[in-house]
Enzyme design. Structure first.
Site, short mmCIF file in Angstrom:
data_model
loop_
_atom_site.label_atom_id
_atom_site.label_comp_id
_atom_site.label_asym_id
_atom_site.label_seq_id
_atom_site.Cartn_x
_atom_site.Cartn_y
_atom_site.Cartn_z
CE1 TYR A 83 90.34 81.22 33.57
CE2 TYR A 83 91.29 81.07 32.21
CZ TYR A 83 92.09 80.89 33.12
OH TYR A 83 92.76 81.16 33.88
CG ASP A 85 91.96 83.58 36.80
OD1 ASP A 85 91.45 83.05 37.77
OD2 ASP A 85 93.06 84.00 36.91
CD GLU A 90 93.82 83.81 32.99
OE1 GLU A 90 94.96 82.73 32.66
OE2 GLU A 90 93.49 84.51 33.60
CB SER A 92 95.03 80.21 28.10
OG SER A 92 94.79 81.04 29.72
CG ASN A 149 101.82 79.24 31.06
OD1 ASN A 149 101.85 79.12 32.45
ND2 ASN A 149 100.97 79.48 30.60
NE ARG A 231 101.43 75.13 33.11
CZ ARG A 231 100.37 75.87 33.98
NH1 ARG A 231 100.12 77.08 33.51
NH2 ARG A 231 99.60 75.87 35.56
CG HIS A 233 102.34 79.67 36.14
ND1 HIS A 233 101.34 80.13 34.42
CD2 HIS A 233 101.25 80.86 36.96
CE1 HIS A 233 100.88 81.30 35.10
NE2 HIS A 233 100.78 81.15 36.24
#
Length: 505
Positions: A83, A85, A90, A92, A149, A231, A233
């Site tokens: 996507y 960002d 980006e 993921s 993460n 999570r 980060h």
């Protein structure tokens, strides 16, 4: 000693982007072009319904989700998200079972972005060229992230994470840095440093990721059952190209967090000035500079890491180590020993050392000072995702960088999901029933079965939904409707969607 939550993990990498031959290009438009051009992307809307990036682990802060950016978000058949960002494409990774798998899917992102860039170039004008770099700085004062993460137990107080993790994150740059020519963000001038990110950290603890960046980030967005999990980060890492280095980065952090959850990490190792230590460690490729512990004692980054390694080794000795954990522990120990003896000896698998060796050879050949513009261009070229231009790929092709995976492994990971996490269910559903998937996010899939209401299948446990549990179910269903029915029926709820019970996952 209590049991630690299994460390499901993943990475989020913002890639640098530029368009040559188009002065004043809009990077947001260019990033959107790259995402839209990726031939392997299923055009499935990303669902923001359950996302709360503004929620703070310290118990305060707003909880509004990001706006839906439509076509700028795609979900891939390998379970990953691609996507835009801010002004960057980006990638993921899907949820990965262990750090070895995490390294594999992180590297698969380079394959995805290289293909996306090549596809996007086909719609550019004459003389225009698209460049994608897996790096963290544009050299103009802007830094972009390579985040990690880690799944953790909600029961562990967040203050314990801050106390125990800060010194580890500050000093792990000795084996996580990608290397960088010069300095930025008002830090002292330096010819070369370990990390591309270190100059940009200004707080010890905080929620932000783009301004006043903290060493320990407090974003509390678990993408899982919030009563059981958090999570963590982590935003301090560099975007790495070395496969072994990614394994070491993810694996060492996972081991430290597991030992902390198990109550086996011992007393916190506290630094007097973590923010100052962050850039001071990075500015010392010789690895001899000391930082001050709380209380006044001086210590080197290598000594801090040796202390963490000793504590983790004791934990593994008591709890037992699996093959990947042992691989990480052994690599960690070997790396610290090599860095202590001769940092240059790690040039076969640490990006900062490999790049430094490469740049020194160019400097010697062309008699260039570090301040010469060509040095920054060579620095950038190391990170190009296009194999034909990348200096890193040139080292790989020459057998000068150690590898963990084959090119075929990376190609497969760019298309197929991991098999031991819920990413398998997401990826297989997209591959098999993509036309019926209306939206997706990390903890649910939304199906459009042609009925009055959409059907949401929640996936609140990252460890459920793997191949062993759902492969036969997916294979025997002829349609998405069959799958939803097989998952246990549908319960109504208010709003435009209904929810399928998650017990089958």
């Amino acid at each position: 000693m209590s049991l630690a939550v299994h460390k499901i993990l993943g990475t989020e990498t913002e890639f640098g982007i530029s368009v040559r031959g188009r002065p004043g290009y809009n990077p947001v438009t260019a990033a959107g072009l790259v995402v839209a051009a990726y031939a392997g992307a299923s055009r499935v809307r990303w669902s923001y319904d359950e996302e709360t990036p503004g929620r703070d682990a310290r118990g305060f802060g707003p909880s509004a989700g990001d706006p839906d950016t439509g076509m700028l978000n795609t979900v891939l058949t390998n379970g990953a998200r691609l996507y835009v960002d801010h002004a960057h494409p980006e990638y993921s990774t899907p949820e990965c079972y262990d750090p070895l798998e995490g390294a594999l899917y992180d590297k698969a992102g380079e394959v995805v972005l290289a293909r996306a860039a090549a596809a996007a170039e086909g719609v550019l004008g004459p003389g225009e060229q698209l460049r994608i770099h897996k790096n963290n700085s544009d050299g103009k004062g802007n830094s972009y992230g390579a985040h990690e993460n880690y799944l953790m137990a909600r029961a562990l107080p967040f203050g314990d994470i801050v106390a125990h993790l800060t010194a580890f994150l500050v000093t792990r740059q000795v084996f996580t840095g990608a290397g960088k020519v010069g300095s930025e963000n008002g830090r002292p001038a330096v010819p070369y440093q370990l990390s591309q990110r270190a100059d940009f950290f200004e707080e010890e603890v905080g929620l932000e990721t783009t301004v006043k960046r903290p060493i320990v980030n407090t974003r509390d967005e678990p993408h899982a059952d919030p009563g059981t999990y958090r999570r963590l980060h982590v935003i301090t890492g560099d975007a790495n190209l070395s496969e072994k280095q990614i394994l070491l980065k993810l694996g060492s952090a996972g081991l430290v967090l597991a030992a902390l959850e198990a109550g086996a990490l011992g007393p916190p190792l506290l630094l007097e000035d973590p923010v100052g230590a962050m850039w001071r460690v990075s500015h010392d490729p010789g690895l001899r500079r000391t930082v001050r512990r709380a209380g006044g004692k001086s210590i080197t980054a290598l000594e801090v890491q040796a202390e963490y390694l000793a504590r983790v080794s004791a934990y593994l000795g008591a709890a037992g180590a699996g093959p990947v954990e042992q691989q990480v522990r052994d690599l960690w120990e070997a790396t610290l020993s090599a860095l202590e003896a001769d940092p240059a000896s790690t040039a076969g698998y640490l990006d900062w050392a490999a790049k430094l060796q490469l740049l020194e050879s160019y400097r010697e050949r062309d008699r260039l000072p570090w301040s010469h513009p060509k040095m920054r261009l060579l620095d950038l070229q190391y990170h190009d995702v296009a194999p034909e231009r990348s200096l890193h790929h040139r080292l790989v092709a020459a057998g000068r960088m150690e590898r963990l995976f084959s090119d075929a492994d990376l190609e497969e990971a760019a298309a197929e999901p991991p098999e031991r996490t819920r990413a398998y269910f997401r990826g297989r559903c997209l591959a098999r029933f993509g036309a019926s998937v209306a939206a997706a996010n990390w903890d649910s899939l939304v199906f459009d079965l042609g009925e009055d209401a959409l059907r949401r299948v929640p996936m609140m446990d990252p460890l459920r939904g793997g191949r062993e549990r759902v492969a036969d179910l997916i294979d025997r269903c002829a349609s998405a409707a069959d799958l939803v029915r097989a998952l246990g029926g549908v319960n109504g709820r208010t709003g435009t969607e209904a929810t399928a019970p998650e017990r089958a996952l």
